[in-house]
Design a protein around this motif. Sequence first.
Motif, PDB file in Angstrom:
ATOM      1  N   LEU A  73      13.066   7.313  13.780  1.00  0.00           N
ATOM      2  CA  LEU A  73      12.810   6.036  13.122  1.00  0.00           C
ATOM      3  C   LEU A  73      11.910   5.126  13.946  1.00  0.00           C
ATOM      4  N   VAL A  74      11.608   5.533  15.178  1.00  0.00           N
ATOM      5  CA  VAL A  74      10.835   4.663  16.063  1.00  0.00           C
ATOM      6  C   VAL A  74       9.519   5.285  16.505  1.00  0.00           C
ATOM      7  N   ASP A  75       9.585   6.490  17.112  1.00  0.00           N
ATOM      8  CA  ASP A  75       8.393   7.010  17.793  1.00  0.00           C
ATOM      9  C   ASP A  75       7.520   7.911  16.933  1.00  0.00           C
ATOM     10  N   LYS A  76       7.933   8.197  15.712  1.00  0.00           N
ATOM     11  CA  LYS A  76       7.107   9.020  14.830  1.00  0.00           C
ATOM     12  C   LYS A  76       6.990   8.340  13.473  1.00  0.00           C
ATOM     13  N   PRO A  77       6.155   7.323  13.362  1.00  0.00           N
ATOM     14  CA  PRO A  77       6.034   6.635  12.082  1.00  0.00           C
ATOM     15  C   PRO A  77       5.520   7.559  10.986  1.00  0.00           C
ATOM     16  N   VAL A  78       5.977   7.301   9.789  1.00  0.00           N
ATOM     17  CA  VAL A  78       5.549   8.119   8.642  1.00  0.00           C
ATOM     18  C   VAL A  78       4.086   7.838   8.351  1.00  0.00           C
ATOM     19  N   ARG A  79       3.309   8.874   8.165  1.00  0.00           N
ATOM     20  CA  ARG A  79       1.890   8.729   7.853  1.00  0.00           C
ATOM     21  C   ARG A  79       1.604   9.320   6.482  1.00  0.00           C
ATOM     22  N   LEU A  80       0.695   8.695   5.775  1.00  0.00           N
ATOM     23  CA  LEU A  80       0.293   9.241   4.493  1.00  0.00           C
ATOM     24  C   LEU A  80      -0.477  10.539   4.704  1.00  0.00           C
ATOM     25  N   PRO A  81      -0.169  11.585   3.929  1.00  0.00           N
ATOM     26  CA  PRO A  81      -0.943  12.816   4.064  1.00  0.00           C
ATOM     27  C   PRO A  81      -2.369  12.609   3.591  1.00  0.00           C
ATOM     28  N   ARG A  82      -3.266  13.463   4.100  1.00  0.00           N
ATOM     29  CA  ARG A  82      -4.660  13.357   3.690  1.00  0.00           C
ATOM     30  C   ARG A  82      -4.775  13.527   2.189  1.00  0.00           C
ATOM     31  N   GLY A  83      -5.660  12.757   1.620  1.00  0.00           N
ATOM     32  CA  GLY A  83      -5.870  12.856   0.181  1.00  0.00           C
ATOM     33  C   GLY A  83      -5.100  11.811  -0.596  1.00  0.00           C
ATOM     34  N   VAL A  84      -4.154  11.122   0.053  1.00  0.00           N
ATOM     35  CA  VAL A  84      -3.416  10.070  -0.620  1.00  0.00           C
ATOM     36  C   VAL A  84      -4.135   8.749  -0.390  1.00  0.00           C
ATOM     37  N   SER A  85      -4.482   8.064  -1.439  1.00  0.00           N
ATOM     38  CA  SER A  85      -5.270   6.839  -1.327  1.00  0.00           C
ATOM     39  C   SER A  85      -4.423   5.676  -0.835  1.00  0.00           C
ATOM     40  N   LYS A  86      -5.005   4.900   0.093  1.00  0.00           N
ATOM     41  CA  LYS A  86      -4.345   3.686   0.557  1.00  0.00           C
ATOM     42  C   LYS A  86      -5.009   2.453  -0.058  1.00  0.00           C
ATOM     43  N   GLN A  87      -5.841   2.668  -1.078  1.00  0.00           N
ATOM     44  CA  GLN A  87      -6.542   1.552  -1.668  1.00  0.00           C
ATOM     45  C   GLN A  87      -5.563   0.587  -2.333  1.00  0.00           C
ATOM     46  N   ALA A  88      -5.856  -0.691  -2.202  1.00  0.00           N
ATOM     47  CA  ALA A  88      -4.933  -1.720  -2.647  1.00  0.00           C
ATOM     48  C   ALA A  88      -5.312  -2.254  -4.023  1.00  0.00           C
ATOM     49  N   ALA A  89      -4.364  -2.189  -4.957  1.00  0.00           N
ATOM     50  CA  ALA A  89      -4.558  -2.812  -6.261  1.00  0.00           C
ATOM     51  C   ALA A  89      -4.284  -4.298  -6.109  1.00  0.00           C
ATOM     52  N   ILE A  90      -5.187  -5.137  -6.585  1.00  0.00           N
ATOM     53  CA  ILE A  90      -5.056  -6.577  -6.373  1.00  0.00           C
ATOM     54  C   ILE A  90      -5.203  -7.322  -7.696  1.00  0.00           C
ATOM     55  N   PRO A  91      -4.732  -8.574  -7.737  1.00  0.00           N
ATOM     56  CA  PRO A  91      -4.884  -9.378  -8.952  1.00  0.00           C
ATOM     57  C   PRO A  91      -6.349  -9.658  -9.262  1.00  0.00           C
ATOM     58  N   SER A  92      -6.625  -9.868 -10.529  1.00  0.00           N
ATOM     59  CA  SER A  92      -7.971 -10.274 -10.939  1.00  0.00           C
ATOM     60  C   SER A  92      -8.176 -11.734 -10.547  1.00  0.00           C
ATOM     61  N   LYS A  93      -9.417 -12.192 -10.628  1.00  0.00           N
ATOM     62  CA  LYS A  93      -9.696 -13.596 -10.301  1.00  0.00           C
ATOM     63  C   LYS A  93      -8.981 -14.527 -11.270  1.00  0.00           C
ATOM     64  N   GLU A  94      -8.835 -14.092 -12.524  1.00  0.00           N
ATOM     65  CA  GLU A  94      -8.108 -14.901 -13.496  1.00  0.00           C
ATOM     66  C   GLU A  94      -6.636 -15.019 -13.101  1.00  0.00           C
ATOM     67  N   GLU A  95      -6.052 -13.918 -12.615  1.00  0.00           N
ATOM     68  CA  GLU A  95      -4.657 -13.951 -12.180  1.00  0.00           C
ATOM     69  C   GLU A  95      -4.488 -14.802 -10.927  1.00  0.00           C
ATOM     70  N   ILE A  96      -5.476 -14.740 -10.024  1.00  0.00           N
ATOM     71  CA  ILE A  96      -5.423 -15.565  -8.820  1.00  0.00           C
ATOM     72  C   ILE A  96      -5.402 -17.039  -9.208  1.00  0.00           C
ATOM     73  N   GLN A  97      -6.258 -17.416 -10.163  1.00  0.00           N
ATOM     74  CA  GLN A  97      -6.289 -18.805 -10.621  1.00  0.00           C
ATOM     75  C   GLN A  97      -4.955 -19.205 -11.240  1.00  0.00           C
ATOM     76  N   THR A  98      -4.361 -18.289 -11.999  1.00  0.00           N
ATOM     77  CA  THR A  98      -3.057 -18.564 -12.618  1.00  0.00           C
ATOM     78  C   THR A  98      -1.984 -18.790 -11.559  1.00  0.00           C
ATOM     79  N   LEU A  99      -1.995 -17.977 -10.499  1.00  0.00           N
ATOM     80  CA  LEU A  99      -1.021 -18.124  -9.415  1.00  0.00           C
ATOM     81  C   LEU A  99      -1.203 -19.461  -8.696  1.00  0.00           C
ATOM     82  N   LEU A 100      -2.440 -19.856  -8.469  1.00  0.00           N
ATOM     83  CA  LEU A 100      -2.704 -21.128  -7.795  1.00  0.00           C
ATOM     84  C   LEU A 100      -2.203 -22.299  -8.638  1.00  0.00           C
TER      85      LEU A 100
END
Length: 261
Positions: free
Chosen positions: A29-56
């Motif tokens: 749980l400490v010295d061997k952190p879990v890593r994503l296997p190759r081929g798995v995307s770490k790209q982040a899905a984010i709110p649209s600008k319209e959603e950002i305005q709504t949140l603000l």
Amino acid sequence: ISLRSNLLRAVKLMLQHAVTARLLKRNPLVDKPVRLPRGVSKQAAIPSKEEIQTLLRASVVRRLKDHPHARRNRVLVVMLTIFGGLRAGEICGLQWADIDFERNGINVQHSLSKFDGLKGPKTPAGIRFLPMAPPLAEMLRGYRDMLGEAAVGYVITNRAGGPIQANWLNSSSSYWRVVCQEAGMINADGRPKYTIHRMRHVAVSLWLDGGLDAMHVKTMVGHARVSTTLDIYGHLFPENDQARLAVGRASSQFELPPPSE
């Protein structure tokens, strides 16, 4: 959440004791952190600008029996994530002494952890200077002026003046959940559509949209390597013709043979 956190900490301590007693070779749980296997995307899905305005807009809505202190905290938490890209621990650990109003920026150098208390960021790269967006600077300056001599210690506090733990920001009663409910961004399971950490990715997308390059993004988000920045945010960088133009300029220096028929 508190019970799960305490149980996880107990398991970690037991495993570490087993390592010390040479009953185990390592603590998984400490010295061997879990890593994503190759081929798995770490790209982040984010709110649209319209959603950002709504949140603000949702962050400033006055709710029934809304306390002014809670409302200020809500707005600051949202703005520190969307415009500052701060981690939850960095938001909760932010000190008034960290805010440089003369240079209009934040010296990110503290993080608040439930178990370790106030400490430095998790890596040396996490210590950084972050320019403040004008609306964030205006909000903080107004809050400081209102508090006067009391503007010391933690910026985000509970009504008693004590610090707020980072894990609470994602709890069922947190400022972030209240904002998401007001904005209509709650999933069928009752959870916010986007976590508060996802707003860190929003900040990066807005910086890139404003023309910031990868090396500056790396510094502002506190990454140790630019490769980490590109792995996570590479898909957000706007397309440019730099490579195509460079190839064209390289070949234009020479008299080229006609293409073979």
